[in-house]
Design an enzyme around this catalytic site. Structure first.
Site, PDB file in Angstrom:
ATOM      1  N   ASN A 153       0.800  -1.220   0.000  1.00 52.22           N
ATOM      2  CA  ASN A 153       0.000   0.000   0.000  1.00 52.22           C
ATOM      3  C   ASN A 153       0.834   1.272   0.000  1.00 52.22           C
ATOM      4  O   ASN A 153       0.354   2.322  -0.378  1.00 52.22           O
ATOM      5  CB  ASN A 153      -0.957   0.006   1.201  1.00 52.22           C
ATOM      6  CG  ASN A 153      -0.269  -0.359   2.487  1.00 52.22           C
ATOM      7  OD1 ASN A 153       0.282  -1.452   2.621  1.00 52.22           O
ATOM      8  ND2 ASN A 153      -0.282   0.541   3.448  1.00 52.22           N
ATOM      9  N   GLN A 181      -5.050  -3.655  -1.836  1.00 49.70           N
ATOM     10  CA  GLN A 181      -4.609  -2.621  -2.784  1.00 49.70           C
ATOM     11  C   GLN A 181      -4.690  -3.093  -4.232  1.00 49.70           C
ATOM     12  O   GLN A 181      -4.593  -2.290  -5.147  1.00 49.70           O
ATOM     13  CB  GLN A 181      -3.176  -2.168  -2.467  1.00 49.70           C
ATOM     14  CG  GLN A 181      -3.067  -1.328  -1.215  1.00 49.70           C
ATOM     15  CD  GLN A 181      -3.773   0.033  -1.341  1.00 49.70           C
ATOM     16  OE1 GLN A 181      -3.956   0.572  -2.422  1.00 49.70           O
ATOM     17  NE2 GLN A 181      -4.166   0.594  -0.209  1.00 49.70           N
ATOM     18  N   SER A 201     -11.243  -4.888  -0.032  1.00 49.77           N
ATOM     19  CA  SER A 201     -11.976  -3.820   0.646  1.00 49.77           C
ATOM     20  C   SER A 201     -12.593  -2.903  -0.400  1.00 49.77           C
ATOM     21  O   SER A 201     -11.880  -2.355  -1.253  1.00 49.77           O
ATOM     22  CB  SER A 201     -11.017  -3.038   1.541  1.00 49.77           C
ATOM     23  OG  SER A 201     -11.697  -1.985   2.158  1.00 49.77           O
ATOM     24  N   HIS A 203     -13.871   0.105  -0.517  1.00 48.53           N
ATOM     25  CA  HIS A 203     -13.626   1.545  -0.691  1.00 48.53           C
ATOM     26  C   HIS A 203     -12.327   1.846  -1.432  1.00 48.53           C
ATOM     27  O   HIS A 203     -12.044   2.995  -1.751  1.00 48.53           O
ATOM     28  CB  HIS A 203     -13.680   2.273   0.661  1.00 48.53           C
ATOM     29  CG  HIS A 203     -12.494   2.080   1.552  1.00 48.53           C
ATOM     30  ND1 HIS A 203     -11.513   3.018   1.701  1.00 48.53           N
ATOM     31  CD2 HIS A 203     -12.140   1.046   2.359  1.00 48.53           C
ATOM     32  CE1 HIS A 203     -10.607   2.598   2.564  1.00 48.53           C
ATOM     33  NE2 HIS A 203     -10.963   1.397   2.985  1.00 48.53           N
ATOM     34  N   CYS A 326       1.814   8.228  11.570  1.00 48.86           N
ATOM     35  CA  CYS A 326       2.270   9.203  12.573  1.00 48.86           C
ATOM     36  C   CYS A 326       1.765   8.730  13.927  1.00 48.86           C
ATOM     37  O   CYS A 326       0.604   8.396  14.064  1.00 48.86           O
ATOM     38  CB  CYS A 326       1.657  10.570  12.316  1.00 48.86           C
ATOM     39  SG  CYS A 326       1.884  11.144  10.648  1.00 48.86           S
TER      40      CYS A 326
HETATM   41  N1  PLP Z   1      -4.569  -4.055   3.755  1.00 52.23           N
HETATM   42  C1  PLP Z   1      -4.012  -3.133   2.960  1.00 52.23           C
HETATM   43  C2  PLP Z   1      -2.877  -3.533   2.070  1.00 52.23           C
HETATM   44  C3  PLP Z   1      -4.491  -1.817   2.946  1.00 52.23           C
HETATM   45  O1  PLP Z   1      -3.917  -0.915   2.158  1.00 52.23           O
HETATM   46  C4  PLP Z   1      -5.566  -1.476   3.801  1.00 52.23           C
HETATM   47  C5  PLP Z   1      -6.071  -0.093   3.867  1.00 52.23           C
HETATM   48  O2  PLP Z   1      -5.391   0.849   3.536  1.00 52.23           O
HETATM   49  C6  PLP Z   1      -6.136  -2.487   4.593  1.00 52.23           C
HETATM   50  C7  PLP Z   1      -5.615  -3.755   4.551  1.00 52.23           C
HETATM   51  C8  PLP Z   1      -7.294  -2.194   5.496  1.00 52.23           C
HETATM   52  O3  PLP Z   1      -8.472  -1.977   4.761  1.00 52.23           O
HETATM   53  P1  PLP Z   1      -9.708  -1.215   5.434  1.00 52.23           P
HETATM   54  O4  PLP Z   1      -9.378   0.235   5.393  1.00 52.23           O
HETATM   55  O5  PLP Z   1     -10.886  -1.520   4.554  1.00 52.23           O
HETATM   56  O6  PLP Z   1      -9.874  -1.750   6.796  1.00 52.23           O
END
Ligand code: PLP
Length: 388
Positions: A153, A181, A201, A203, A326
């Protein structure tokens, strides 16, 4: 304040696609039934969930019964890892993951360590890639799960997951892929990926927030992490988020259908960003030069604070990210960049630009016109003092 945000943070989240919203709306208003109710309104809701599950299964190349809807990507990761770990505890207590996973995976493994599990955190090379042979070497007769992400990510590096999955399958160790991602960007055929579990996910691909997907291959034993009703075949109790589930499936279908048109356009924009950024002195591209998400352009600028870059971009209406977390005022360097071996004076100056389908060449023009001046100004203001 600039009129419009130029949004370069699609790895954080994406705007809901208008077509997805249109599909969701009836389930907030007229079709509000509980999918467990046996009268018509309830059956409509169940029908909508069944359709959504079939759509997702068609994309993943799996059976609808192998698809579980959850509340987010983090929940999918938690359910996959804790669910497998607890269900197979009698067999062993060893987990394998990589040092560059999202905290939804890393913190879940660390949590399990409090209950007697042991985790191997595989190193990555300077491009952020896991060596599949290392996975093979790390597996012991105690290993109950390997979890490696499809794409990172922060730096966008695509991991050799199909090869890792092949090794796991040969050693009869279940393999989980955090594909959060990759959902809107890469092929998701679970058979080709040799995945036993795979998290998504909504969103992240123009779907609603608060909906995750977990693929669980038939035959995998998984201990549910939410107790209650028998929704999601007993895998995840709780009244279903019907509108969200419909939205997630629609968004995934649209994203995957549109990949052939969207990917070349986003890749071209990304490559313009990369070429433009690399003209700035003391700048490095982070992540793999070619095996990277089509929308990810990540950099480190020596002797600059990433947060200062973000604030300056924000003044111009440009939204971006450092990619690092952060904690209570102190800015720790990202665990991903540390694992890739970047020295502190570089890793502190990280910038992640993640493009999306609404970005244009004009957006990139604004960015490329602004950033060299911002970096120069910040460096002239004194840059970083790095403790020895
Ligand atoms: N795994 C990865 C690689 C992600 O980038 C993210 C969110 O940025 C997540 C898991 C978590 O997803 P969610 O925000 O839907 O909990």
């Amino acid at each position: 304040m600039p009129e419009r945000t130029i949004y370069f943070d699609h790895a954080a989240t994406t705007a809901l696609d208008a077509r997805v919203l249109a599909m969701m709306l009836p389930y907030f208003t007229t079709e509000y039934g509980n999918a467990s109710s046996i009268y018509t309104l309830g059956r409509h809701a169940m029908q909508a969930i069944d359709n959504a599950r079939e759509q997702v299964a068609a994309i993943l190349g799996c059976r609808p019964t192998e698809v579980t809807f959850t509340g987010c990507g983090s929940e999918s990761d938690n359910l996959a890892i804790k669910g497998m770990a607890y269900a197979t505890q009698k067999k062993g207590n060893h987990l394998i993951t990589s040092a560059i996973e999202h905290h939804a995976v890393l913190h879940t493994c660390q949590y399990l360590e409090r209950f007697g599990f042991k985790t191997t955190y595989l190193p990555v090379d300077s491009d952020g890639r896991v060596d599949p042979d290392e996975v093979g070497r790390a597996i012991t007769d105690q290993t109950v799960l390997v979890s490696v992400m499809y794409a990172n990510n922060e730096v966008g590096t695509i991991e050799p997951v199909a090869e890792i999955g092949r090794i796991c399958r040969a050693r009869k160790v279940p393999f989980h892929i955090d594909a959060v991602q990759a959902g809107g960007a890469l092929p998701l055929d679970v058979a080709a990926l040799n995945a036993d579990l795979l998290s998504l996910s909504a969103h992240k691909f123009y779907g609603p927030k608060g909906v995750g997907i977990l693929y669980v291959r038939q035959g995998m034993r998984l201990l549910p992490q939410l107790q209650g009703g028998s929704q999601e075949r007993g895998r995840r109790a709780g009244t279903e988020n019907v509108a969200g589930i419909v939205g997630a499936a629609t968004a995934l279908r649209l994203a995957q259908e549109e990949l052939p048109q969207v990917t070349p356009r986003i890749t071209a924009l990304r490559d313009r960003v990369i070429a433009g950024m690399l003209t700035i002195p003391r700048t490095r591209l982070t992540g793999h030069p070619t095996e990277r998400l089509p929308n990810n352009a990540s950099f480190c600028f020596e002797g600059v604070e990433g947060e200062s870059i973000l604030l300056n971009l924000d003044l111009l209406g440009i939204a971006a990210s450092t990619g690092s977390a952060c904690t209570s005022g102190s800015v720790d360097p990202s665990h991903v960049l540390v694992a890739m071996g970047l020295p502190l004076e570089w890793s502190r100056g990280s910038l992640r630009l993640t493009l999306g389908k609404e970005n244009t060449d004009a957006d990139v023009d604004v960015l490329l016109a602004a950033l060299p001046g911002i970096i120069e100004k910040l460096r002239s203001l004194g840059g970083l003092t790095v403790a020895a």
